[in-house]
Design a protein around this motif. Sequence first.
Motif, PDB file in Angstrom:
ATOM      1  N   TYR A   1       0.795  -1.220   0.000  1.00 42.42           N
ATOM      2  CA  TYR A   1       0.000   0.000   0.000  1.00 42.42           C
ATOM      3  C   TYR A   1       0.832   1.277   0.000  1.00 42.42           C
ATOM      4  O   TYR A   1       0.349   2.328  -0.379  1.00 42.42           O
ATOM      5  CB  TYR A   1      -0.935   0.025   1.217  1.00 42.42           C
ATOM      6  CG  TYR A   1      -1.891  -1.136   1.238  1.00 42.42           C
ATOM      7  CD1 TYR A   1      -3.019  -1.142   0.427  1.00 42.42           C
ATOM      8  CD2 TYR A   1      -1.650  -2.243   2.035  1.00 42.42           C
ATOM      9  CE1 TYR A   1      -3.894  -2.215   0.426  1.00 42.42           C
ATOM     10  CE2 TYR A   1      -2.524  -3.317   2.045  1.00 42.42           C
ATOM     11  CZ  TYR A   1      -3.644  -3.295   1.232  1.00 42.42           C
ATOM     12  OH  TYR A   1      -4.493  -4.368   1.237  1.00 42.42           O
ATOM     13  N   ILE A   2       2.066   1.175   0.477  1.00 43.81           N
ATOM     14  CA  ILE A   2       2.921   2.349   0.608  1.00 43.81           C
ATOM     15  C   ILE A   2       4.220   2.088  -0.142  1.00 43.81           C
ATOM     16  O   ILE A   2       4.820   1.023  -0.017  1.00 43.81           O
ATOM     17  CB  ILE A   2       3.226   2.660   2.089  1.00 43.81           C
ATOM     18  CG1 ILE A   2       1.927   2.872   2.876  1.00 43.81           C
ATOM     19  CG2 ILE A   2       4.119   3.879   2.212  1.00 43.81           C
ATOM     20  CD1 ILE A   2       2.137   3.027   4.368  1.00 43.81           C
ATOM     21  N   ASN A   3       4.666   3.069  -0.897  1.00 44.28           N
ATOM     22  CA  ASN A   3       5.919   2.980  -1.643  1.00 44.28           C
ATOM     23  C   ASN A   3       7.083   2.694  -0.690  1.00 44.28           C
ATOM     24  O   ASN A   3       7.155   3.252   0.401  1.00 44.28           O
ATOM     25  CB  ASN A   3       6.128   4.314  -2.379  1.00 44.28           C
ATOM     26  CG  ASN A   3       7.362   4.327  -3.235  1.00 44.28           C
ATOM     27  OD1 ASN A   3       8.466   4.125  -2.747  1.00 44.28           O
ATOM     28  ND2 ASN A   3       7.162   4.592  -4.506  1.00 44.28           N
ATOM     29  N   GLU A   4       8.012   1.834  -1.124  1.00 49.84           N
ATOM     30  CA  GLU A   4       9.152   1.451  -0.281  1.00 49.84           C
ATOM     31  C   GLU A   4       9.969   2.667   0.155  1.00 49.84           C
ATOM     32  O   GLU A   4      10.426   2.739   1.295  1.00 49.84           O
ATOM     33  CB  GLU A   4      10.048   0.475  -1.032  1.00 49.84           C
ATOM     34  CG  GLU A   4      11.250   0.014  -0.239  1.00 49.84           C
ATOM     35  CD  GLU A   4      12.168  -0.907  -1.026  1.00 49.84           C
ATOM     36  OE1 GLU A   4      13.278  -1.157  -0.518  1.00 49.84           O
ATOM     37  OE2 GLU A   4      11.796  -1.348  -2.124  1.00 49.84           O
ATOM     38  N   ARG A   5      10.121   3.604  -0.729  1.00 48.93           N
ATOM     39  CA  ARG A   5      10.884   4.815  -0.388  1.00 48.93           C
ATOM     40  C   ARG A   5      10.202   5.579   0.742  1.00 48.93           C
ATOM     41  O   ARG A   5      10.847   6.059   1.672  1.00 48.93           O
ATOM     42  CB  ARG A   5      11.013   5.682  -1.629  1.00 48.93           C
ATOM     43  CG  ARG A   5      11.887   6.880  -1.455  1.00 48.93           C
ATOM     44  CD  ARG A   5      12.079   7.573  -2.771  1.00 48.93           C
ATOM     45  NE  ARG A   5      12.958   8.701  -2.615  1.00 48.93           N
ATOM     46  CZ  ARG A   5      13.234   9.548  -3.558  1.00 48.93           C
ATOM     47  NH1 ARG A   5      12.711   9.372  -4.761  1.00 48.93           N
ATOM     48  NH2 ARG A   5      14.038  10.551  -3.344  1.00 48.93           N
ATOM     49  N   HIS A   6       8.866   5.679   0.678  1.00 54.13           N
ATOM     50  CA  HIS A   6       8.118   6.360   1.732  1.00 54.13           C
ATOM     51  C   HIS A   6       8.194   5.588   3.051  1.00 54.13           C
ATOM     52  O   HIS A   6       8.250   6.199   4.127  1.00 54.13           O
ATOM     53  CB  HIS A   6       6.661   6.577   1.312  1.00 54.13           C
ATOM     54  CG  HIS A   6       6.514   7.520   0.166  1.00 54.13           C
ATOM     55  ND1 HIS A   6       5.765   7.230  -0.945  1.00 54.13           N
ATOM     56  CD2 HIS A   6       7.061   8.747  -0.061  1.00 54.13           C
ATOM     57  CE1 HIS A   6       5.830   8.224  -1.794  1.00 54.13           C
ATOM     58  NE2 HIS A   6       6.615   9.157  -1.285  1.00 54.13           N
ATOM     59  N   LEU A   7       8.204   4.264   2.975  1.00 52.42           N
ATOM     60  CA  LEU A   7       8.359   3.458   4.191  1.00 52.42           C
ATOM     61  C   LEU A   7       9.721   3.710   4.835  1.00 52.42           C
ATOM     62  O   LEU A   7       9.822   3.801   6.062  1.00 52.42           O
ATOM     63  CB  LEU A   7       8.218   1.966   3.869  1.00 52.42           C
ATOM     64  CG  LEU A   7       6.799   1.425   3.712  1.00 52.42           C
ATOM     65  CD1 LEU A   7       6.834  -0.033   3.280  1.00 52.42           C
ATOM     66  CD2 LEU A   7       6.022   1.575   4.998  1.00 52.42           C
ATOM     67  N   ASN A   8      10.758   3.850   4.012  1.00 51.94           N
ATOM     68  CA  ASN A   8      12.088   4.152   4.550  1.00 51.94           C
ATOM     69  C   ASN A   8      12.107   5.506   5.244  1.00 51.94           C
ATOM     70  O   ASN A   8      12.680   5.654   6.324  1.00 51.94           O
ATOM     71  CB  ASN A   8      13.141   4.112   3.443  1.00 51.94           C
ATOM     72  CG  ASN A   8      13.500   2.707   3.040  1.00 51.94           C
ATOM     73  OD1 ASN A   8      13.464   1.792   3.842  1.00 51.94           O
ATOM     74  ND2 ASN A   8      13.834   2.519   1.769  1.00 51.94           N
ATOM     75  N   TYR A   9      11.480   6.502   4.623  1.00 55.73           N
ATOM     76  CA  TYR A   9      11.389   7.825   5.249  1.00 55.73           C
ATOM     77  C   TYR A   9      10.613   7.745   6.552  1.00 55.73           C
ATOM     78  O   TYR A   9      11.009   8.328   7.572  1.00 55.73           O
ATOM     79  CB  TYR A   9      10.710   8.834   4.314  1.00 55.73           C
ATOM     80  CG  TYR A   9      11.563   9.285   3.164  1.00 55.73           C
ATOM     81  CD1 TYR A   9      12.914   9.575   3.321  1.00 55.73           C
ATOM     82  CD2 TYR A   9      11.018   9.434   1.900  1.00 55.73           C
ATOM     83  CE1 TYR A   9      13.692  10.000   2.247  1.00 55.73           C
ATOM     84  CE2 TYR A   9      11.786   9.852   0.825  1.00 55.73           C
ATOM     85  CZ  TYR A   9      13.124  10.142   1.008  1.00 55.73           C
ATOM     86  OH  TYR A   9      13.877  10.561  -0.046  1.00 55.73           O
ATOM     87  N   LEU A  10       9.496   7.037   6.532  1.00 57.29           N
ATOM     88  CA  LEU A  10       8.665   6.898   7.723  1.00 57.29           C
ATOM     89  C   LEU A  10       9.434   6.210   8.848  1.00 57.29           C
ATOM     90  O   LEU A  10       9.388   6.649  10.003  1.00 57.29           O
ATOM     91  CB  LEU A  10       7.395   6.107   7.381  1.00 57.29           C
ATOM     92  CG  LEU A  10       6.348   5.976   8.459  1.00 57.29           C
ATOM     93  CD1 LEU A  10       5.827   7.348   8.877  1.00 57.29           C
ATOM     94  CD2 LEU A  10       5.181   5.135   7.942  1.00 57.29           C
ATOM     95  N   ALA A  11      10.169   5.157   8.523  1.00 54.88           N
ATOM     96  CA  ALA A  11      10.972   4.460   9.532  1.00 54.88           C
ATOM     97  C   ALA A  11      12.056   5.383  10.085  1.00 54.88           C
ATOM     98  O   ALA A  11      12.292   5.429  11.299  1.00 54.88           O
ATOM     99  CB  ALA A  11      11.591   3.208   8.934  1.00 54.88           C
ATOM    100  N   GLY A  12      12.711   6.123   9.208  1.00 54.01           N
ATOM    101  CA  GLY A  12      13.743   7.056   9.650  1.00 54.01           C
ATOM    102  C   GLY A  12      13.199   8.127  10.572  1.00 54.01           C
ATOM    103  O   GLY A  12      13.782   8.432  11.619  1.00 54.01           O
TER     104      GLY A  12
END
Length: 90
Positions: free
Chosen positions: A65-76
């Motif tokens: 549901y969420i782009n991998e790049r956005h997941l990385n930003y969210l995790a960071g």
Amino acid sequence: MDLKILLTVFITVFLAELGDKTQLATMLFAADSTTSKWTVFLGASLALILASAIGVVAGTVLSNYINERHLNYLAGIGFMVIGMWTLYRA
């Protein structure tokens, strides 16, 4: 199996777990002289396996549901917030 990914995940999780409250709780259980050390080891190991499985499933579902790049930003951002909160409380 990708050995590079395996080693990266192993090292990251291993370092993150060192000295955290999970390890401290496990040490407290193991310090009880009447408790089997193998039982403590097995219980802690199974708990970490289940927690890791939940993380893998959650990451898999979220990535649909969420782009991998956005997941990385969210995790960071999440890690930074936790770090700032920890510093604030210290």
